[in-house]
Design a protein around this motif. Sequence first.
Motif, PDB file in Angstrom:
ATOM      1  N   ALA A 143       0.827  -1.206   0.000  1.00  0.00           N
ATOM      2  CA  ALA A 143       0.000   0.000   0.000  1.00  0.00           C
ATOM      3  C   ALA A 143       0.860   1.254   0.000  1.00  0.00           C
ATOM      4  O   ALA A 143       0.564   2.236  -0.701  1.00  0.00           O
ATOM      5  CB  ALA A 143      -0.928  -0.009   1.216  1.00  0.00           C
ATOM      6  N   VAL A 144       1.944   1.243   0.776  1.00  0.00           N
ATOM      7  CA  VAL A 144       2.871   2.379   0.784  1.00  0.00           C
ATOM      8  C   VAL A 144       3.513   2.555  -0.592  1.00  0.00           C
ATOM      9  O   VAL A 144       3.642   3.676  -1.097  1.00  0.00           O
ATOM     10  CB  VAL A 144       3.954   2.173   1.862  1.00  0.00           C
ATOM     11  N   ALA A 145       3.904   1.444  -1.213  1.00  0.00           N
ATOM     12  CA  ALA A 145       4.508   1.510  -2.543  1.00  0.00           C
ATOM     13  C   ALA A 145       3.525   2.093  -3.554  1.00  0.00           C
ATOM     14  O   ALA A 145       3.906   2.891  -4.424  1.00  0.00           O
ATOM     15  CB  ALA A 145       4.979   0.126  -2.981  1.00  0.00           C
ATOM     16  N   ASP A 146       2.253   1.719  -3.456  1.00  0.00           N
ATOM     17  CA  ASP A 146       1.239   2.274  -4.358  1.00  0.00           C
ATOM     18  C   ASP A 146       1.114   3.782  -4.168  1.00  0.00           C
ATOM     19  O   ASP A 146       0.996   4.542  -5.143  1.00  0.00           O
ATOM     20  CB  ASP A 146      -0.111   1.602  -4.105  1.00  0.00           C
ATOM     21  N   ASP A 147       1.126   4.231  -2.913  1.00  0.00           N
ATOM     22  CA  ASP A 147       1.040   5.670  -2.640  1.00  0.00           C
ATOM     23  C   ASP A 147       2.241   6.402  -3.221  1.00  0.00           C
ATOM     24  O   ASP A 147       2.110   7.486  -3.811  1.00  0.00           O
ATOM     25  CB  ASP A 147       0.967   5.923  -1.128  1.00  0.00           C
ATOM     26  N   LEU A 148       3.414   5.823  -3.057  1.00  0.00           N
ATOM     27  CA  LEU A 148       4.625   6.458  -3.557  1.00  0.00           C
ATOM     28  C   LEU A 148       4.628   6.495  -5.083  1.00  0.00           C
ATOM     29  O   LEU A 148       5.019   7.493  -5.695  1.00  0.00           O
ATOM     30  CB  LEU A 148       5.855   5.696  -3.035  1.00  0.00           C
ATOM     31  N   GLU A 149       4.177   5.415  -5.699  1.00  0.00           N
ATOM     32  CA  GLU A 149       4.175   5.338  -7.164  1.00  0.00           C
ATOM     33  C   GLU A 149       3.246   6.375  -7.785  1.00  0.00           C
ATOM     34  O   GLU A 149       3.450   6.816  -8.910  1.00  0.00           O
ATOM     35  CB  GLU A 149       3.763   3.936  -7.598  1.00  0.00           C
ATOM     36  N   ALA A 150       2.248   6.792  -7.048  1.00  0.00           N
ATOM     37  CA  ALA A 150       1.321   7.800  -7.553  1.00  0.00           C
ATOM     38  C   ALA A 150       2.004   9.139  -7.799  1.00  0.00           C
ATOM     39  O   ALA A 150       1.464  10.004  -8.497  1.00  0.00           O
ATOM     40  CB  ALA A 150       0.163   7.978  -6.567  1.00  0.00           C
ATOM     41  N   HIS A 151       3.199   9.332  -7.218  1.00  0.00           N
ATOM     42  CA  HIS A 151       3.932  10.595  -7.370  1.00  0.00           C
ATOM     43  C   HIS A 151       5.067  10.491  -8.389  1.00  0.00           C
ATOM     44  O   HIS A 151       5.911  11.387  -8.465  1.00  0.00           O
ATOM     45  CB  HIS A 151       4.487  11.029  -6.016  1.00  0.00           C
ATOM     46  N   ALA A 152       5.090   9.416  -9.169  1.00  0.00           N
ATOM     47  CA  ALA A 152       6.139   9.269 -10.182  1.00  0.00           C
ATOM     48  C   ALA A 152       5.971  10.329 -11.268  1.00  0.00           C
ATOM     49  O   ALA A 152       4.862  10.532 -11.776  1.00  0.00           O
ATOM     50  CB  ALA A 152       6.076   7.871 -10.798  1.00  0.00           C
ATOM     51  N   PRO A 153       7.050  11.035 -11.635  1.00  0.00           N
ATOM     52  CA  PRO A 153       6.936  12.068 -12.670  1.00  0.00           C
ATOM     53  C   PRO A 153       6.744  11.448 -14.045  1.00  0.00           C
ATOM     54  O   PRO A 153       7.114  10.301 -14.296  1.00  0.00           O
ATOM     55  CB  PRO A 153       8.288  12.797 -12.580  1.00  0.00           C
TER      56      PRO A 153
END
Length: 284
Positions: free
Chosen positions: A70-80
Amino acid sequence: MSWCGGPAVLFVAVPTPDAVPSSFELHPGLKGRLPEAMELADVLRRLIRLSVSTAPPPAETARLVAQLAAVADDLEAHAPEMPFPRFIAPAEDAPPGEDAPPKEVPIGGAMPFDVVVGPFNPLALPVVLDFDPPKAFGRGVFDVAYEGAPGCVHGAVLASTFDIVLTGANAIVGATGPTVRLALRYLRPTLTGVEAVFEGWVTEVTDRRVFSKGRIVQDGIVTVEAEGEFAIFNNRELVNRMASRRSRGAGGAASGGEAEAPGTGAAEAGGAAAAGGDVVPTGE
Protein backbone atom coordinates in the motif's frame (compact mmCIF):
# COMPACT_ATOMS: atom_id res chain seq x y z
CA MET A 1 39.23 22.51 -12.64
CA SER A 2 41.06 21.43 -15.78
CA TRP A 3 43.85 19.15 -16.90
CA CYS A 4 46.63 20.17 -19.31
CA GLY A 5 44.57 23.06 -20.62
CA GLY A 6 41.69 20.78 -21.63
CA PRO A 7 37.99 21.37 -21.06
CA ALA A 8 36.77 21.82 -17.51
CA VAL A 9 35.68 18.67 -15.72
CA LEU A 10 32.10 18.46 -14.56
CA PHE A 11 32.88 17.70 -10.92
CA VAL A 12 35.81 18.14 -8.59
CA ALA A 13 37.31 16.45 -5.56
CA VAL A 14 36.85 18.32 -2.29
CA PRO A 15 39.18 17.96 0.72
CA THR A 16 36.50 17.08 3.27
CA PRO A 17 33.27 15.06 3.09
CA ASP A 18 29.92 16.81 3.10
CA ALA A 19 27.06 14.55 4.16
CA VAL A 20 24.39 16.71 2.51
CA PRO A 21 25.97 19.01 -0.12
CA SER A 22 24.03 22.20 -0.86
CA SER A 23 23.79 21.15 -4.51
CA PHE A 24 21.32 18.40 -3.54
CA GLU A 25 18.69 21.04 -2.78
CA LEU A 26 18.82 22.09 -6.45
CA HIS A 27 18.02 18.63 -7.77
CA PRO A 28 14.47 18.60 -9.25
CA GLY A 29 13.60 15.43 -7.36
CA LEU A 30 14.80 16.80 -4.01
CA LYS A 31 14.09 20.51 -4.06
CA GLY A 32 11.98 21.54 -1.09
CA ARG A 33 11.90 18.02 0.41
CA LEU A 34 15.51 17.27 1.31
CA PRO A 35 15.04 16.19 4.97
CA GLU A 36 11.95 14.14 4.15
CA ALA A 37 13.64 12.43 1.19
CA MET A 38 16.63 11.59 3.38
CA GLU A 39 14.35 10.09 6.02
CA LEU A 40 12.55 8.05 3.36
CA ALA A 41 15.85 6.61 2.11
CA ASP A 42 16.96 5.81 5.66
CA VAL A 43 13.71 3.96 6.42
CA LEU A 44 13.92 1.99 3.17
CA ARG A 45 17.55 1.17 3.91
CA ARG A 46 16.48 -0.18 7.29
CA LEU A 47 13.73 -2.24 5.64
CA ILE A 48 16.23 -3.78 3.22
CA ARG A 49 18.47 -4.81 6.11
CA LEU A 50 15.57 -6.22 8.11
CA SER A 51 14.13 -8.06 5.11
CA VAL A 52 17.30 -10.17 4.86
CA SER A 53 17.87 -10.62 8.58
CA THR A 54 14.45 -11.35 10.12
CA ALA A 55 11.95 -14.22 9.76
CA PRO A 56 8.46 -13.32 11.01
CA PRO A 57 5.77 -16.06 10.85
CA PRO A 58 3.92 -16.47 7.52
CA ALA A 59 0.77 -14.63 8.61
CA GLU A 60 2.80 -11.71 9.99
CA THR A 61 4.89 -11.63 6.82
CA ALA A 62 1.72 -11.46 4.71
CA ARG A 63 0.36 -8.60 6.86
CA LEU A 64 3.59 -6.63 6.52
CA VAL A 65 3.69 -7.23 2.76
CA ALA A 66 0.17 -5.82 2.40
CA GLN A 67 1.14 -2.71 4.36
CA LEU A 68 4.30 -2.16 2.36
CA ALA A 69 2.48 -2.73 -0.94
CA ALA A 70 0.00 0.00 0.00
CA VAL A 71 2.87 2.38 0.78
CA ALA A 72 4.51 1.51 -2.54
CA ASP A 73 1.24 2.27 -4.36
CA ASP A 74 1.04 5.67 -2.64
CA LEU A 75 4.63 6.46 -3.56
CA GLU A 76 4.17 5.34 -7.16
CA ALA A 77 1.32 7.80 -7.55
CA HIS A 78 3.93 10.59 -7.37
CA ALA A 79 6.14 9.27 -10.18
CA PRO A 80 6.94 12.07 -12.67
CA GLU A 81 5.96 11.72 -16.32
CA MET A 82 9.59 12.24 -17.33
CA PRO A 83 12.35 10.64 -15.20
CA PHE A 84 14.36 13.24 -13.34
CA PRO A 85 18.17 13.15 -13.71
CA ARG A 86 20.26 10.72 -11.73
CA PHE A 87 23.11 13.21 -11.43
CA ILE A 88 23.65 16.92 -10.94
CA ALA A 89 25.81 18.83 -13.40
CA PRO A 90 26.83 22.50 -13.04
CA ALA A 91 24.73 24.92 -15.08
CA GLU A 92 26.89 26.88 -17.49
CA ASP A 93 24.39 29.64 -18.31
CA ALA A 94 21.64 29.76 -15.72
CA PRO A 95 18.95 32.43 -16.26
CA PRO A 96 19.32 35.50 -14.00
CA GLY A 97 17.92 34.90 -10.54
CA GLU A 98 17.50 31.14 -11.07
CA ASP A 99 19.10 28.75 -8.62
CA ALA A 100 21.69 26.50 -10.24
CA PRO A 101 24.47 24.19 -9.11
CA PRO A 102 27.90 25.82 -8.83
CA LYS A 103 30.24 25.80 -11.81
CA GLU A 104 32.17 22.95 -10.23
CA VAL A 105 30.13 20.34 -8.34
CA PRO A 106 31.94 18.28 -5.67
CA ILE A 107 31.91 14.66 -6.79
CA GLY A 108 29.87 13.50 -3.78
CA GLY A 109 27.42 16.34 -4.35
CA ALA A 110 26.80 15.32 -7.95
CA MET A 111 25.33 11.90 -7.21
CA PRO A 112 22.38 11.97 -4.76
CA PHE A 113 20.99 8.67 -6.12
CA ASP A 114 24.24 6.82 -6.79
CA VAL A 115 24.10 3.14 -5.82
CA VAL A 116 27.36 3.40 -3.84
CA VAL A 117 27.59 6.91 -2.35
CA GLY A 118 24.12 8.37 -2.91
CA PRO A 119 22.46 9.15 0.44
CA PHE A 120 19.03 9.22 -1.23
CA ASN A 121 19.37 5.75 -2.78
CA PRO A 122 18.33 3.11 -0.22
CA LEU A 123 20.49 0.54 -2.01
CA ALA A 124 23.58 2.56 -1.09
CA LEU A 125 25.29 2.16 2.30
CA PRO A 126 26.19 4.98 1.55
CA VAL A 127 29.99 4.99 1.40
CA VAL A 128 31.42 8.34 2.55
CA LEU A 129 33.96 9.97 0.23
CA ASP A 130 36.88 12.00 1.52
CA PHE A 131 39.99 13.43 -0.11
CA ASP A 132 43.57 13.96 0.99
CA PRO A 133 45.41 14.61 -2.30
CA PRO A 134 46.77 12.73 -4.05
CA LYS A 135 44.52 10.08 -2.51
CA ALA A 136 40.76 9.65 -2.48
CA PHE A 137 39.11 7.66 0.30
CA GLY A 138 35.82 5.83 0.77
CA ARG A 139 34.75 4.70 4.23
CA GLY A 140 31.91 2.48 5.34
CA VAL A 141 30.77 -0.33 7.62
CA PHE A 142 28.88 -2.84 5.47
CA ASP A 143 26.08 -4.82 7.11
CA VAL A 144 24.34 -8.09 6.33
CA ALA A 145 22.52 -6.61 3.30
CA TYR A 146 25.90 -6.48 1.51
CA GLU A 147 27.07 -9.92 2.58
CA GLY A 148 28.44 -12.58 0.24
CA ALA A 149 30.15 -15.42 2.07
CA PRO A 150 29.06 -15.51 5.74
CA GLY A 151 30.49 -12.52 7.56
CA CYS A 152 32.16 -11.14 4.42
CA VAL A 153 31.30 -8.25 2.09
CA HIS A 154 30.27 -9.41 -1.38
CA GLY A 155 33.05 -8.97 -3.95
CA ALA A 156 30.73 -7.17 -6.38
CA VAL A 157 29.95 -4.58 -3.69
CA LEU A 158 33.67 -3.97 -3.21
CA ALA A 159 34.21 -3.65 -6.97
CA SER A 160 31.45 -1.06 -7.38
CA THR A 161 32.87 0.95 -4.48
CA PHE A 162 36.34 0.91 -6.02
CA ASP A 163 34.82 2.25 -9.24
CA ILE A 164 33.65 5.36 -7.42
CA VAL A 165 36.74 5.78 -5.22
CA LEU A 166 39.12 5.54 -8.18
CA THR A 167 36.92 8.03 -10.03
CA GLY A 168 37.36 10.33 -7.04
CA ALA A 169 41.13 9.95 -7.32
CA ASN A 170 40.88 10.78 -11.01
CA ALA A 171 38.89 13.91 -10.16
CA ILE A 172 41.77 15.13 -8.00
CA VAL A 173 43.95 15.41 -11.12
CA GLY A 174 41.06 16.63 -13.29
CA ALA A 175 40.93 13.61 -15.60
CA THR A 176 37.57 11.91 -15.20
CA GLY A 177 35.54 9.62 -17.41
CA PRO A 178 33.90 6.21 -17.86
CA THR A 179 35.51 2.99 -16.76
CA VAL A 180 37.39 1.00 -19.40
CA ARG A 181 38.80 -1.72 -17.15
CA LEU A 182 38.63 -2.52 -13.44
CA ALA A 183 40.62 -5.43 -11.98
CA LEU A 184 40.57 -6.58 -8.35
CA ARG A 185 42.86 -8.94 -6.46
CA TYR A 186 41.15 -10.36 -3.38
CA LEU A 187 43.87 -11.02 -0.83
CA ARG A 188 41.67 -11.95 2.14
CA PRO A 189 38.03 -11.52 3.21
CA THR A 190 36.69 -8.03 3.84
CA LEU A 191 34.47 -8.38 6.90
CA THR A 192 30.98 -7.01 7.50
CA GLY A 193 30.51 -4.99 10.67
CA VAL A 194 34.07 -3.61 10.51
CA GLU A 195 35.00 -0.30 8.88
CA ALA A 196 36.49 -0.76 5.44
CA VAL A 197 38.71 2.08 4.18
CA PHE A 198 39.07 2.29 0.40
CA GLU A 199 42.07 4.21 -0.93
CA GLY A 200 42.61 5.33 -4.52
CA TRP A 201 45.35 7.22 -6.32
CA VAL A 202 46.33 8.01 -9.92
CA THR A 203 49.44 6.37 -11.36
CA GLU A 204 49.45 7.71 -14.94
CA VAL A 205 47.59 10.17 -17.17
CA THR A 206 47.85 10.13 -20.98
CA ASP A 207 46.01 12.10 -23.65
CA ARG A 208 43.06 9.69 -23.62
CA ARG A 209 43.39 7.52 -20.52
CA VAL A 210 43.90 7.80 -16.77
CA PHE A 211 45.22 4.84 -14.76
CA SER A 212 44.55 4.41 -11.05
CA LYS A 213 45.28 1.97 -8.26
CA GLY A 214 43.63 1.33 -4.93
CA ARG A 215 43.32 -0.90 -1.91
CA ILE A 216 41.05 -1.70 1.03
CA VAL A 217 42.49 -1.47 4.54
CA GLN A 218 40.54 -3.05 7.39
CA ASP A 219 41.97 -3.04 10.89
CA GLY A 220 45.37 -2.21 9.43
CA ILE A 221 45.30 -5.16 7.01
CA VAL A 222 45.09 -4.85 3.21
CA THR A 223 42.26 -7.11 2.04
CA VAL A 224 41.85 -6.14 -1.63
CA GLU A 225 43.96 -4.40 -4.28
CA ALA A 226 42.54 -2.74 -7.39
CA GLU A 227 43.70 -1.33 -10.72
CA GLY A 228 41.55 0.77 -13.04
CA GLU A 229 41.74 2.29 -16.49
CA PHE A 230 39.39 5.14 -17.41
CA ALA A 231 38.72 7.09 -20.59
CA ILE A 232 39.14 10.84 -20.24
CA PHE A 233 35.66 12.09 -21.00
CA ASN A 234 35.02 15.79 -20.47
CA ASN A 235 32.82 16.46 -23.51
CA ARG A 236 29.65 18.08 -22.16
CA GLU A 237 28.05 18.27 -25.62
CA LEU A 238 28.21 14.48 -25.99
CA VAL A 239 26.89 13.96 -22.48
CA ASN A 240 23.91 16.23 -23.11
CA ARG A 241 23.18 14.51 -26.43
CA MET A 242 23.08 11.15 -24.64
CA ALA A 243 20.73 12.61 -22.02
CA SER A 244 18.46 13.97 -24.75
CA ARG A 245 18.26 10.55 -26.36
CA ARG A 246 17.31 8.98 -23.04
CA SER A 247 14.53 11.53 -22.54
CA ARG A 248 13.16 10.92 -26.04
CA GLY A 249 13.31 7.18 -25.45
CA ALA A 250 11.41 7.49 -22.18
CA GLY A 251 8.75 9.63 -23.85
CA GLY A 252 8.34 7.18 -26.70
CA ALA A 253 8.02 4.22 -24.38
CA ALA A 254 5.42 6.02 -22.28
CA SER A 255 3.29 6.80 -25.34
CA GLY A 256 3.63 3.39 -26.92
CA GLY A 257 6.12 4.65 -29.51
CA GLU A 258 9.39 3.07 -30.47
CA ALA A 259 12.04 3.31 -27.77
CA GLU A 260 15.79 3.57 -28.35
CA ALA A 261 17.58 0.28 -28.84
CA PRO A 262 19.37 -0.89 -25.69
CA GLY A 263 22.96 0.25 -25.41
CA THR A 264 22.97 2.77 -28.27
CA GLY A 265 23.33 5.78 -26.00
CA ALA A 266 25.95 4.37 -23.64
CA ALA A 267 28.08 2.88 -26.41
CA GLU A 268 28.68 6.32 -27.87
CA ALA A 269 30.51 7.29 -24.68
CA GLY A 270 32.56 4.15 -24.47
CA GLY A 271 30.24 2.52 -21.96
CA ALA A 272 29.35 5.52 -19.80
CA ALA A 273 25.91 5.44 -18.21
CA ALA A 274 23.42 8.01 -19.47
CA ALA A 275 20.89 9.81 -17.31
CA GLY A 276 18.03 12.18 -17.95
CA GLY A 277 18.49 15.95 -17.85
CA ASP A 278 21.96 17.30 -17.09
CA VAL A 279 24.21 14.36 -16.32
CA VAL A 280 27.69 13.65 -15.08
CA PRO A 281 29.86 10.74 -16.23
CA THR A 282 30.99 9.04 -13.06
CA GLY A 283 32.98 6.03 -14.14
CA GLU A 284 30.13 3.72 -13.31
